[in-house]
Design an enzyme around this catalytic site. Structure first.
Site, PDB file in Angstrom:
ATOM      1  N   ASP A  58       1.022  -1.145   0.040  1.00 50.27           N
ATOM      2  CA  ASP A  58      -0.053   0.021   0.026  1.00 50.27           C
ATOM      3  C   ASP A  58       0.866   1.180  -0.045  1.00 50.27           C
ATOM      4  O   ASP A  58       2.135   1.236   0.453  1.00 50.27           O
ATOM      5  CB  ASP A  58      -0.939  -0.007   1.106  1.00 50.27           C
ATOM      6  CG  ASP A  58      -2.008   0.943   0.974  1.00 50.27           C
ATOM      7  OD1 ASP A  58      -2.142   1.456  -0.004  1.00 50.27           O
ATOM      8  OD2 ASP A  58      -3.052   0.871   1.940  1.00 50.27           O
ATOM      9  N   LEU A  94      11.243 -20.034  -2.479  1.00 46.15           N
ATOM     10  CA  LEU A  94      10.352 -19.134  -2.100  1.00 46.15           C
ATOM     11  C   LEU A  94       9.063 -19.525  -2.891  1.00 46.15           C
ATOM     12  O   LEU A  94       9.062 -19.536  -4.082  1.00 46.15           O
ATOM     13  CB  LEU A  94      10.794 -17.736  -2.165  1.00 46.15           C
ATOM     14  CG  LEU A  94       9.737 -16.649  -1.894  1.00 46.15           C
ATOM     15  CD1 LEU A  94       9.550 -16.566  -0.273  1.00 46.15           C
ATOM     16  CD2 LEU A  94       9.898 -15.126  -2.696  1.00 46.15           C
ATOM     17  N   ARG A 150     -11.766   1.708  -8.969  1.00 39.13           N
ATOM     18  CA  ARG A 150     -10.788   2.776  -9.124  1.00 39.13           C
ATOM     19  C   ARG A 150     -11.086   3.397 -10.594  1.00 39.13           C
ATOM     20  O   ARG A 150     -11.731   2.832 -11.373  1.00 39.13           O
ATOM     21  CB  ARG A 150      -9.229   2.530  -9.059  1.00 39.13           C
ATOM     22  CG  ARG A 150      -9.140   2.176  -7.580  1.00 39.13           C
ATOM     23  CD  ARG A 150      -7.643   1.939  -7.303  1.00 39.13           C
ATOM     24  NE  ARG A 150      -7.481   1.832  -5.870  1.00 39.13           N
ATOM     25  CZ  ARG A 150      -6.167   2.007  -5.195  1.00 39.13           C
ATOM     26  NH1 ARG A 150      -5.052   1.994  -6.298  1.00 39.13           N
ATOM     27  NH2 ARG A 150      -5.843   1.707  -4.062  1.00 39.13           N
ATOM     28  N   HIS A 162       2.946   2.941  -9.348  1.00 35.11           N
ATOM     29  CA  HIS A 162       2.726   1.535  -9.537  1.00 35.11           C
ATOM     30  C   HIS A 162       3.828   0.941  -9.915  1.00 35.11           C
ATOM     31  O   HIS A 162       4.409  -0.277  -9.373  1.00 35.11           O
ATOM     32  CB  HIS A 162       1.401   0.996  -9.933  1.00 35.11           C
ATOM     33  CG  HIS A 162       0.323   1.585  -9.395  1.00 35.11           C
ATOM     34  ND1 HIS A 162      -0.045   1.371  -7.986  1.00 35.11           N
ATOM     35  CD2 HIS A 162      -0.837   2.463  -9.721  1.00 35.11           C
ATOM     36  CE1 HIS A 162      -1.140   1.748  -7.594  1.00 35.11           C
ATOM     37  NE2 HIS A 162      -1.728   2.704  -8.728  1.00 35.11           N
TER      38      HIS A 162
HETATM   39  C1  IPE Z   1      -1.020   0.184  -4.192  1.00 34.65           C
HETATM   40  O1  IPE Z   1      -1.137   1.399  -3.490  1.00 34.65           O
HETATM   41  C2  IPE Z   1      -2.146  -0.898  -3.937  1.00 34.65           C
HETATM   42  C3  IPE Z   1      -2.761  -1.253  -4.989  1.00 34.65           C
HETATM   43  C4  IPE Z   1      -4.040  -1.340  -5.124  1.00 34.65           C
HETATM   44  C5  IPE Z   1      -1.991  -1.574  -6.318  1.00 34.65           C
HETATM   45  P1  IPE Z   1      -2.210   2.344  -3.580  1.00 34.65           P
HETATM   46  O2  IPE Z   1      -2.528   2.503  -4.982  1.00 34.65           O
HETATM   47  O3  IPE Z   1      -3.233   1.915  -2.721  1.00 34.65           O
HETATM   48  O4  IPE Z   1      -1.887   3.612  -3.194  1.00 34.65           O
HETATM   49  P2  IPE Z   1      -2.219   4.780  -2.025  1.00 34.65           P
HETATM   50  O5  IPE Z   1      -3.004   4.120  -0.979  1.00 34.65           O
HETATM   51  O6  IPE Z   1      -3.360   5.645  -3.071  1.00 34.65           O
HETATM   52  O7  IPE Z   1      -1.183   5.738  -1.734  1.00 34.65           O
HETATM   53 MG    MG Z   2      -3.961   2.376  -0.830  1.00 36.87          MG
END
Ligand code: IPE
Ligand code: MG
Length: 226
Positions: free
Chosen positions: A2, A113, A53, A19
């Site tokens: 996150d 892993l 989103r 990302h």
């Molecule tokens: C990456 O972080 C998690 C995914 C869903 C790809 P975020 O996209 O949630 O980043 P923030 O929370 O907006 O900073």
């Molecule tokens: Mg997030």
């Protein structure tokens, strides 16, 4: 994983760039994890709720997933990493489900892993799907139900859940298999998360006394499952 979006926004970059930086963090942590005694690492990449989103951000994430599957397999094989993808595959853009299946086959022999990436994943949906399959079944054991929830027989319970970016929620992640997981929260944004952060999370984990509802401290096993 996150904090990609906030990491990028703080730097005046697009969320998509955040990302991309998140994928670099995946590479770092996948490389560091076996050296730190981690046997299984599950990364929460995309939840069923992330479809809400903006369309452009979802498309950017799916493109990154496509690139990761196309370009990373060779290095996963070289490093002995077995890849599994958990979550729904029927709603992913064309070609991704087959790329996942190919990557899983190509990395099946990896023993250093077990990397599990959660995509279009919801823990509650996984539990619900398992429950639907066993409805009316007598003598169902926890182990048999676990195998249905996790998609794999014999997977150990999750030892530690790490949440980055200061959020303190489970957000529908590994609810069944994380029943006794230790929780570690860090303010670090995922793109900045590195081997040292992983080491700190594991050090904190090893300081915990895990009683699993009992009284005496139980011995910790050497290879925690995240
Ligand atoms: C990456 O972080 C998690 C995914 C869903 C790809 P975020 O996209 O949630 O980043 P923030 O929370 O907006 O900073
Ligand atoms: Mg997030």
């Amino acid at each position: 994983m996150d904090g990609n979006g906030r990491w990028a926004t703080h730097r005046g970059l697009s969320r998509a760039r955040g990302h991309e930086a998140g994928v670099e963090a995946i590479r770092r942590i996948v490389e560091a994890a076996p050296d730190q005694g981690v046997g299984t690492l599950t990364l929460y990449a995309f939840s069923t709720d992330n479809w809400r989103r903006p369309r452009a951000e979802v498309a950017a994430l799916m493109t990154l997933l496509r690139f990761y599957l196309a370009n990373e397999v060779e290095s996963l094989v070289r490093n002995g990493v077995r890849l599994s993808v958990i979550g729904r595959r029927d709603r992913l853009p064309d070609g991704i489900a087959s790329a996942i299946a190919r990557a899983e086959r190509a990395t099946a022999g990896g023993a250093a892993l077990h990397l599990r990436i959660a995509v279009d994943y919801s823990a509650r949906d996984a539990i619900l799907a398992a429950a639907a399959r066993v409805a009316g079944m007598a003598n169902l054991t926890r182990e048999a139900f676990s195998a249905l929830v996790t998609g794999e027989a014999g997977l150990r319970d999750v030892d530690l859940i790490i949440r980055t970016s200061g959020e303190k929620r489970l957000s529908d992640f590994l609810l069944w298999e994380g029943a006794y997981a230790e929780l570690h929260f860090t303010d670090r944004m995922w793109p900045d998360f590195d081997a040292q952060d992983l080491a700190e999370a594991l050090a904190s984990f090893h300081r915990r006394e895990r009683r699993f509802g009992g009284l005496a401290a139980l011995a910790l096993e050497p290879a925690p499952s995240l």
